[in-house]
Design a protein around this motif. Structure first.
Motif, short mmCIF file in Angstrom:
data_model
loop_
_atom_site.label_atom_id
_atom_site.label_comp_id
_atom_site.label_asym_id
_atom_site.label_seq_id
_atom_site.Cartn_x
_atom_site.Cartn_y
_atom_site.Cartn_z
N HIS A 51 0.82 -1.22 0.00
CA HIS A 51 0.09 -0.04 -0.03
C HIS A 51 0.87 1.44 -0.02
O HIS A 51 0.36 2.20 -0.75
CB HIS A 51 -1.05 0.04 1.19
N ARG A 52 1.99 1.30 0.67
CA ARG A 52 2.84 2.41 0.75
C ARG A 52 3.57 2.73 -0.68
O ARG A 52 3.43 3.73 -0.95
CB ARG A 52 4.05 2.10 1.94
N SER A 55 0.84 3.93 -2.93
CA SER A 55 0.54 5.32 -2.89
C SER A 55 1.73 6.27 -3.25
O SER A 55 1.38 7.41 -3.67
CB SER A 55 0.43 5.83 -1.34
#
Length: 82
Positions: A51-52, A55
């Protein structure tokens, strides 16, 4: 032919044998729970990293274009683009 008794029959009492068996099973169960927790935490860390990284991904991602590798020497270029 004579049937022989198992070796543990004369070595341990029934109470000692049940205690050892219970201890062994608890160790196996504890190891399974610990490994499952480790796996869960590892997967959670992987999801957080994904997810990091997503993003930080530019929107929209740049598509491949042959000019991107035009400055590379021929030996460094992929075979499909030579």
């Amino acid at each position: 032919m004579e049937i022989t008794k198992p070796i543990w029959v004369d070595t341990f009492t029934k109470k000692e044998f049940v205690l050892m068996l219970t201890t062994f099973l608890l160790i196996i169960i504890f190891a399974g729970v610990a490994l499952s927790a480790w796996r869960f935490l590892d997967h959670r860390t992987n999801r957080e990293a994904m997810h990091r990284l997503m993003s930080m991904q530019p929107v929209p991602p740049v598509c491949f274009d042959p000019w991107m590798i035009a400055d590379l020497p021929e030996s460094a270029r992929p075979r499909c683009c030579v």
